[in-house]
Design a protein around this motif. Sequence first.
Motif: not given
Length: 345
Positions: A193-218
């Motif tokens: 194993v030479v690299d690692v990442g994380f992925a998640a399935t969400v119900a509403d991508l727009d809501r997820t973007l608002a959380l991780f972009r606007d609230t957490l700074g992604f």
Amino acid sequence: MRRLMIAGALCAVVAGAPRAQAPAGVVIGVGNFIHVVADLERALTFYRDALGMEAQGNARAGVATRPFLDTWEILRLYDSVGAQYRVGATLVPGSPMRAEFIEVTAPDRRAIRPRIQDPGAATLVLTVRDLEATLARVQAAGGAVVTTGARPVALADAQRRGRAVLVSDPDGFYVQLVQRDAALPASAPAGNVVDVGFAATVADLDRTLALFRDTLGFDPQLDPSENDPARLALYGLPEARYRRVTALVPGTTFPVEFTELGNVPRRRFQSRPRDPGSSILRLRVGDLDQALGALDEAGVRIVSADGEPVEVVGANATQHFAITVTPDNLFVQVVQQVPAAAPAR
């Protein structure tokens, strides 16, 4: 039903040119990807022997050296006071992300097994040296292949090409195995194993973007590619439609991705941090109170005991933890580390 853009080809986690570090904000780093499992020994054996991840600490010698513990603070963190737990981890050398496994003996625990299209389904993305050999070990160890035809598919984007396959471990967690076509850089770890990442399935991508972009700074980037049959085959969902974004965790070069899948049946799950099948992403923050306040305003609640954070005092630092849950049943553990004061002279 609104139209879903078909997301792109090869996952951004495939090893390639060095990634520039994302600027820190509320979030300053990443910790472990935590699997809540039914059987710690089975999980460690699968990730160490089938996937080829490096066992950490006592896990090298087997789970018999991992006794059950009853540390009050940790049990409050997982809302499991009165139970016992044990923990093990595997890692990729050089990566801040470890696959951490916790088994909690709570008598009321109940296992969940979301499908890849179900909100809250989480995936550990591993770039490997030998995809076929890894897949053979996974199948021999009881892992299931999700990808259509039970074999890797060829994927490509503008920068890189490779092959990938989606599997699930004995607890139902998803692992995406990727092998790139180009030679690995000399700096790549020596193991499988030479690299690692994380992925998640969400119900509403727009809501997820608002959380991780606007609230957490992604700083998420929408993948503009559409209608890639190979990626649909990777998910084992040839009729699905989806939107997908990728981002780096602030303060790191660690990639994450969020996908909204449509045109297929989906189920909602409500699990607890102690339930086998729950996934927890640990994020490091500079100020826990600030982070929890921002998350609360975004509708993300604390699910640790009594809705309160937990303090764990160590010899070198004090850590403040809280486990929160998003509307997609994705658990996010936020942690602030405060170094111990230097002894007075």
